[in-house]
Design a protein around this motif. Structure first.
Motif, mmCIF file in Angstrom:
data_model
loop_
_atom_site.group_PDB
_atom_site.id
_atom_site.type_symbol
_atom_site.label_atom_id
_atom_site.label_comp_id
_atom_site.label_asym_id
_atom_site.label_seq_id
_atom_site.Cartn_x
_atom_site.Cartn_y
_atom_site.Cartn_z
ATOM 1 N N LEU A 399 0.718 -1.409 -0.133
ATOM 2 C CA LEU A 399 -0.366 -0.073 -0.023
ATOM 3 C C LEU A 399 0.906 1.447 -0.320
ATOM 4 O O LEU A 399 0.632 1.794 -0.706
ATOM 5 N N GLU A 400 2.197 0.980 0.617
ATOM 6 C CA GLU A 400 2.380 2.441 1.377
ATOM 7 C C GLU A 400 3.408 2.989 -0.197
ATOM 8 O O GLU A 400 3.407 4.292 -0.801
ATOM 9 N N LYS A 401 3.887 1.087 -0.414
ATOM 10 C CA LYS A 401 4.579 1.757 -2.048
ATOM 11 C C LYS A 401 3.663 2.061 -3.049
ATOM 12 O O LYS A 401 4.146 2.806 -4.332
ATOM 13 N N SER A 402 2.267 2.206 -3.715
ATOM 14 C CA SER A 402 1.966 2.239 -4.524
ATOM 15 C C SER A 402 0.557 3.930 -4.002
ATOM 16 O O SER A 402 0.059 3.324 -4.677
ATOM 17 N N GLN A 403 0.718 4.062 -2.905
ATOM 18 C CA GLN A 403 0.222 5.318 -2.519
ATOM 19 C C GLN A 403 -1.249 5.042 -2.630
ATOM 20 O O GLN A 403 -3.156 5.230 -2.910
ATOM 21 N N GLY A 404 -1.099 3.708 -1.919
ATOM 22 C CA GLY A 404 -2.702 2.783 -1.473
ATOM 23 C C GLY A 404 -3.546 1.858 -3.148
ATOM 24 O O GLY A 404 -4.795 2.115 -2.502
ATOM 25 N N LYS A 405 -2.536 2.200 -3.347
ATOM 26 C CA LYS A 405 -3.004 1.464 -5.504
ATOM 27 C C LYS A 405 -3.268 0.134 -5.443
ATOM 28 O O LYS A 405 -4.012 -0.868 -5.775
ATOM 29 N N ILE A 406 -2.116 -0.296 -4.493
ATOM 30 C CA ILE A 406 -2.616 -2.059 -4.925
ATOM 31 C C ILE A 406 -1.965 -2.594 -3.393
ATOM 32 O O ILE A 406 -1.282 -2.055 -2.602
ATOM 33 N N SER A 407 -2.611 -3.573 -2.764
ATOM 34 C CA SER A 407 -2.775 -4.115 -1.833
ATOM 35 C C SER A 407 -2.147 -5.513 -1.805
ATOM 36 O O SER A 407 -2.803 -6.310 -2.991
ATOM 37 N N TYR A 408 -2.611 -6.150 -0.409
ATOM 38 C CA TYR A 408 -2.197 -7.728 -0.555
ATOM 39 C C TYR A 408 -3.846 -8.741 -0.860
ATOM 40 O O TYR A 408 -3.019 -9.618 -0.951
ATOM 41 N N ARG A 409 -5.094 -7.318 -0.751
ATOM 42 C CA ARG A 409 -5.415 -8.075 -1.646
ATOM 43 C C ARG A 409 -5.350 -8.432 -3.080
ATOM 44 O O ARG A 409 -6.167 -9.403 -2.985
ATOM 45 N N ASP A 410 -4.988 -7.744 -3.650
ATOM 46 C CA ASP A 410 -5.602 -8.567 -5.121
ATOM 47 C C ASP A 410 -4.048 -9.208 -5.271
ATOM 48 O O ASP A 410 -4.143 -10.237 -6.130
ATOM 49 N N VAL A 411 -2.826 -9.591 -4.648
ATOM 50 C CA VAL A 411 -2.228 -10.938 -4.408
ATOM 51 C C VAL A 411 -3.038 -12.461 -4.520
ATOM 52 O O VAL A 411 -3.439 -13.205 -5.073
ATOM 53 N N HIS A 412 -4.228 -11.832 -3.295
ATOM 54 C CA HIS A 412 -4.683 -13.514 -3.025
ATOM 55 C C HIS A 412 -6.336 -13.522 -4.563
ATOM 56 O O HIS A 412 -6.438 -14.464 -4.735
ATOM 57 N N LYS A 413 -6.681 -11.820 -5.454
ATOM 58 C CA LYS A 413 -7.491 -11.676 -6.328
ATOM 59 C C LYS A 413 -6.715 -13.307 -7.188
ATOM 60 O O LYS A 413 -7.262 -13.396 -7.549
ATOM 61 N N ALA A 414 -5.573 -11.996 -7.570
ATOM 62 C CA ALA A 414 -4.693 -12.864 -8.671
ATOM 63 C C ALA A 414 -4.351 -14.354 -8.399
ATOM 64 O O ALA A 414 -4.734 -15.710 -8.825
ATOM 65 N N LEU A 415 -4.579 -14.939 -7.050
ATOM 66 C CA LEU A 415 -4.034 -16.369 -6.891
ATOM 67 C C LEU A 415 -5.799 -17.578 -7.396
ATOM 68 O O LEU A 415 -5.507 -18.281 -7.682
#
Length: 595
Positions: A399-415
């Motif tokens: 979240l920090e490195k993407s200014q809130g645009k990418i999160s760990y939720r996106d990892v599980h969505k991709a899985l």
């Protein structure tokens, strides 16, 4: 060519295509916890078939030796003639065949292990997990399955499987579906509801201080949150099974259902109810994380042996991490309640010396042999808390490195989108997802935090989302020996001695009986006995070990009457508040107007 043709004919005869495996469970003496099982296997031309009962059940990574409840095993051919058989290992019966024939197996099951959530029968119900009741043969594992229950007249049966003609009969695509679709049958409450065109059942066995209306209200909110993380739902119908009981607690996820066990008087208070609904959220998340996608070492399940994976911290720990997110986003749990749960997880982690010894990868692999007691806490971690905190660290980093645009939720969505069953995912797959999402290589992060014991600076981490991890202002300093004790009569017996603490360094160990400190008898409570001392003081401790009295000196350490806790930073910046909302989905507490 003739030889190949002959082999092909034998192979075709050995397992009849699409022939059902039929199971029947007859419960005629429920008060004695007994059930009689009959299994009809399709025609086989093999010289023998191996019939097995699983040695463990899905969701519990521990060998349970479920075959120990089987008696009166018998096998017959399609004409009713006895077949010879022998038991070849702890959970395998080898049935010898003289000719191509169907195989009919009968046996009795003793089912009185409610807490293992594999098999239980009494005069009010039966909980039927196929792993504890129904044998299988690898030769027919992928064949369609039917289950028929012969049960007391007043009993009602519920399962995530579809019914056949009767409400007490079910069908499944194969044994893997059967073993992941438990049945609750007996005297129970059944409530149905619908959310977003998906059907849900809540079946409750047992009396208790639960509020069904509240449970239904919050479950409706919970099941609507799937799209917070994933694209779509992997089921059309879902069953929540609840046991309000005594002597058992815990829960297990299944393909499109869950079983949740709680003491019957542990639903009423807000804290107890949150324990229930958090568990429901955990198991609901498992419908995706573990059931729809899971680590490669668990695909396919090997029901008679240990299934190793270094990624159980994702399967279980990340599930624990997300449960509070869904509860907060749905309005079931307040942010203060969320902070309280997070505080407990962090404090438990920091008070576990094993975090300096065992990595998340190692504790995942060793889940099958993890032991309890002080040694485990001093030299091990667990997949739940360790995985939850690693998920937290990775989430905030993304979240920090993407200014809130990418999160760990996106990892599980991709899985979920790219690694659905029957394929299993690997650590390389996760790292590739992280790189695809961010453009950065997370290999070093993985080595430092997953393959090695993680060292998380919670002050720095939580500050990024506008939170503090601090000691309450009114907390009082206390003297401590860094150990816990239980009252065993007139003496206190040490139940845990923290590695590296004052008692440990002085030479005390678990099961030592504390008699006196500075020649004054220790009372019923260790903390009370230390109230007159201060941290840094050297004291003499008299204790009994192996029935002999001995003494030693130790230097008291410092503890506090109130643990550190996570709180909102009232002076959080706009950037921190924005990251908080991107992280948990609600406004930062500093921006929430209180009535």
């Amino acid at each position: 060519m003739k030889k190949l043709l002959a082999l092909s004919i034998v192979a075709a005869c050995s397992t009849s295509a699409f022939a059902d495996v039929n199971y029947e469970l007859k419960i005629s003496e429920p008060q004695h916890h007994l059930g009689n099982v009959s299994v009809e296997f399709p025609k086989s031309a093999q010289s023998h078939i191996d019939v097995k009962l699983p040695a463990w059940r899905t969701g519990r990574y521990e060998i349970l030796n479920l075959a120990n409840g089987v008696r009166y095993f018998n096998a017959k051919d399609e004409d009713g003639k006895e077949l010879t058989w022998e038991k070849v290992d702890h959970s395998t019966w080898r049935v010898h065949l003289n000719k191509p024939t169907e195989v009919n197996v009968d046996y009795q099951v003793y089912a009185n292990e409610l807490g293992k959530r594999a098999r239980h029968i009494d005069d009010s119900h039966a909980f039927i997990d196929a792993s504890g009741f129904f044998m299988f043969s690898e030769s027919f594992r992928q064949e369609p399955v039917t289950v028929n229950l012969d049960i007391p007249k007043k009993w009602r049966s519920v399962s995530g499987m579809d019914n056949l003609e009767s409400k007490n009969s079910f069908k499944a695509a194969n044994y893997d579906v059967l073993v992941d679709s438990p049945i609750e049958t007996g005297i129970n409450q059944l409530h149905t509801f619908e959310v977003d065109d998906r059907e849900y059942d809540l079946v409750v066995w047992g009396d208790g201080n639960y509020d069904v209306d509240l449970m239904l209200t919050d479950l409706k909110k919970l099941v609507a949150t799937g799209n917070v993380i994933w694209d779509g739902y992997p089921y059309e119908r879902y069953v929540f099974m609840v046991h309000a009981t005594s002597g058992a607690g815990g829960a297990t996820e299944h393909l499109n259902s869950t079983i949740i066990q709680r003491p019957r008087d542990r639903f009423g208070s807000r804290e107890d109810y949150l324990g229930f609904i958090s568990t429901a959220a955990h198991e609901f998340i498992h419908t995706w994380n573990v059931k729809a996608y899971r680590p490669q070492g668990l695909v396919p399940y090997d029901y008679t042996n240990m299934n190793y994976s270094k990624l159980l911290w994702i399967a279980e720990g990340s599930t624990s991490y997300f449960e509070d997110h869904l509860l907060v986003r749905s309005g079931i749990q307040t942010t203060d309640e969320f902070f309280k749960v997070m505080s407990k997880t962090i404090n438990r982690h920091l008070q576990t010396p094993g975090r300096e010894v065992q990595s998340a990868s190692e504790t995942s692999f060793d889940k099958w042999i993890n032991q309890g007691g002080d040694h485990a806490r001093n030299y091990s971690t667990n997949i739940y808390s360790e995985g939850s905190l690693l998920s937290l660290a990775l989430d905030i980093d993304l979240l920090e490195k993407s200014q809130g645009k990418i999160s760990y939720r996106d990892v599980h969505k991709a899985l979920y989108n790219n690694h659905k069953m029957p394929a299993g995912f690997t650590d390389v797959d996760v790292l590739n997802i992280l790189k695809d999402l961010t453009g950065r290589d997370y290999s070093s992060w993985w080595q430092e935090n997953v393959e090695s014991p993680a060292s998380i600076n919670f002050d720095e981490l939580l500050a990024k989302v506008g939170l503090k991890y601090e000691r309450p202002e009114k907390a009082k300093a206390l003297a401590s020996i860094d150990a816990t004790a239980k009252n065993t009569g007139e003496l206190l017996t040490l139940s845990y001695v923290r590695r590296g603490g004052s008692a440990w360094e002085a030479g005390l160990t678990t099961n030592d009986k504390i008699v006196a400190i500075n020649k004054h008898h220790v009372g019923k409570d260790l903390k009370t006995s230390l109230e007159t001392f201060k941290a840094g003081e050297k004291v003499t401790v008299d204790y009994i070990r192996r029935d002999a009295l001995d003494s030693l000196t130790l230097v008291l350490s410092e503890d506090f009457d109130k643990p550190k806790k996570v709180v909102a930073n009232k002076d959080a910046t706009l950037e921190q508040k924005a990251l908080f909302k991107a992280w948990i989905g609600v406004e930062h507490p500093a921006d929430v107007k209180k009535d």
